[in-house]
Structure formats: C-alpha cells, structure tokens
Design a protein around this motif. Sequence first.
Motif, short mmCIF file in Angstrom:
data_model
loop_
_atom_site.label_atom_id
_atom_site.label_comp_id
_atom_site.label_asym_id
_atom_site.label_seq_id
_atom_site.Cartn_x
_atom_site.Cartn_y
_atom_site.Cartn_z
N LEU A 46 38.41 36.40 13.74
CA LEU A 46 37.07 35.82 13.85
C LEU A 46 36.11 36.49 12.87
O LEU A 46 35.31 35.81 12.20
CB LEU A 46 36.56 35.98 15.29
N GLU A 47 36.19 37.80 12.76
CA GLU A 47 35.32 38.52 11.82
C GLU A 47 35.62 38.13 10.38
O GLU A 47 34.69 37.98 9.57
CB GLU A 47 35.50 40.03 12.01
N GLU A 48 36.91 37.92 10.07
CA GLU A 48 37.25 37.50 8.72
C GLU A 48 36.73 36.11 8.43
O GLU A 48 36.23 35.83 7.33
CB GLU A 48 38.77 37.55 8.54
N GLU A 49 36.84 35.23 9.42
CA GLU A 49 36.37 33.85 9.23
C GLU A 49 34.85 33.82 9.06
O GLU A 49 34.33 33.04 8.25
CB GLU A 49 36.79 32.99 10.42
N LEU A 50 34.15 34.63 9.82
CA LEU A 50 32.69 34.66 9.74
C LEU A 50 32.18 35.58 8.63
O LEU A 50 30.98 35.59 8.33
CB LEU A 50 32.10 35.11 11.09
N ARG A 51 33.08 36.38 8.05
CA ARG A 51 32.76 37.30 6.96
C ARG A 51 31.69 38.31 7.38
O ARG A 51 30.76 38.61 6.63
CB ARG A 51 32.32 36.53 5.71
N THR A 52 31.85 38.83 8.58
CA THR A 52 30.93 39.85 9.07
C THR A 52 31.58 40.62 10.21
O THR A 52 32.46 40.09 10.91
CB THR A 52 29.61 39.21 9.57
#
Length: 312
Positions: free
Chosen positions: A46-52
């Motif tokens: 999820l963090e990779e997808e949202l880039r944060t």
Amino acid sequence: MNELLRLPSLTALRAFYATARLGSMKEAASYLFVTPSSVSHQIRNLEEELRTELFERGFRSLKLTDKGRVLFDALHQAFRQISTGIERISQQATPAVLNVYTSPLFAAKWLLPRLSDFEVAHPQIPIRVETTQTVDLTHGNPDVILRYSNSVPDETSNAIHPLIDVTLIPVCSPDFFERNPIKSLYQLSQAVLLHDEGANKDNWLMGWQEFFSRVGLQQVGGGLQGKYFSNTYIAMESALASQGWVLAIEGLVRQDILSGRLVNPLDIKVETEAKYWLHVHNRLACRPEVDLFCTWIHQYCIAEAHTGFVPT
C-alpha cells in the motif's frame, strides 16, 4: 467506475486500518485471521502504491505519519458508513421483533382481540407481547409500553400519547344477574362484590367503597361483602365465571358487553381522570416498526372512541 479503478486493494486498506486502530501488526493479524507477515506485506504494498510512508516504525512501536492519519480518518468514516448501510439493509430484510409491554388485563381485554388487524396490515413485523404488573421502561427491553396512570406521566425522555379514557362500570355475567337480580344501587352494595386488592393497595383504580360514594350512596349498611383478589385480571375472570359483580373499565369490556358475556343492567358509570397511555422512548421513535405500531394503535383508539366499533 473510474473512482473504483483508482482505489488500492481493499485487503491492503483493511490491513492498514486494523493495524492503525490496534497499534500492532500482530494484533491486526489476529483480528483479520492472517499472519503478521501477511499484514506487513499488505501495508508495504500500500505504501509503495501510494508512494508515501504511512507509519513511523520504531523499536516495537508504530506511529501514524501525517499522511497515514489522513488515510486512517478517511477509512474510519468510510467503514462506518458501510456498516450503517449494511445494518439498514439487514433491518429492512428482517425487521426486529417489536416488544410491547403491558398489563395482563390490557393485553387480554383490549390488545390481543385487536392485534390481528395490525398483523394483517403489517405481516412483515414480528410482535412479542410481554405482560407484567410492573410496566415501565426500566424493566426488560420494551419498545412500546401501554399502561394505566391516574395523571399525565412526567417522563421527558419518552413520547407519551393518551389512548383510552378510564370510565368505571359495575358488570356481572347474565347468568349471575338472572340468579341474583337487582334494581338499585343499594341492592348492588349488598350483592356479592369482587374486590381488587391490588388496585386498591397501589391506588391505581378506585374500589367499591369510593365508587358508591361517587354515585351518591354514602352509607353502606353492614359493610361490603364479596370476594377478594390480588389483581384486576383475576377479578374480571371471576365475574365472567358468574361469581359476582366487578368494577370494570368500560373501554376494556365493551366487547364482552356487546357479545353478551357481561351486562351492566343498572346503566351506571363513573368517569375518572385516569387514562391508558402509550409510551415510547424517544431514541426508538424513529424505528419504522415502532412508528407503524404507534400510528396504528393511536388511530384505532380514536376511531373506536368515536364509532364504538369493537372487533369480534
């Protein structure tokens, strides 16, 4: 549909939300019935997808970042809306049982003979009638209460509506009257009278002595004879069994009189300040089944008071 395509995986969002609420991936994994590594993997994706980054990771601790807090608040509101929608659908599909609390007397003599009309109009609403001598919102789990009171109930947390005026009449069975005919009030005072000790003790319904005083018979020679009962319902059943005279609430025995099971040959009545009242807690008034029942019984009482109609 484009909005749905841009959303991250629901599984990842649930893993993040559970972790943020519980403060631990281990606790979140237990809650979601998956492994901690699975939760960690979903959050990383999820963090990779949202880039944060959504969490600040410390030694055995997790803390939401500012952006993580924004996402958590949005998910919290969204999941609550989803839960509310599902609950409404469930209630519409299977209405909750409507719990109606009242006294044995009111249930037997008024409510039950008329309840089939409500059930025909609203067959989708299951009803449970609970009878108790202590009828109030602090006992059990009532949705609606139907009860007697000598005055306007002072309960600010409830919606309260008057239903039936309490007018008292002396009645007996036709068989008892045929065997023991009377023609005057004095003769009535010397007849076999059925006394409701429970009503007199609780001061909720006048007894024979007060009744005779109200109709102008001040002196009753030799006292009042008869039989004594612990509650009004038993006294009423005794009258139907040809055991004597009982003081009855006119609105509750109208059907018995019309059908010939009871008679009021002296045609005497005493009006009182008391009424039967409908009580609904304000927090329940918005429930559809509660609103339908209250509307039905209120309109029924108004129609019956004006027309005298009683179901057979």
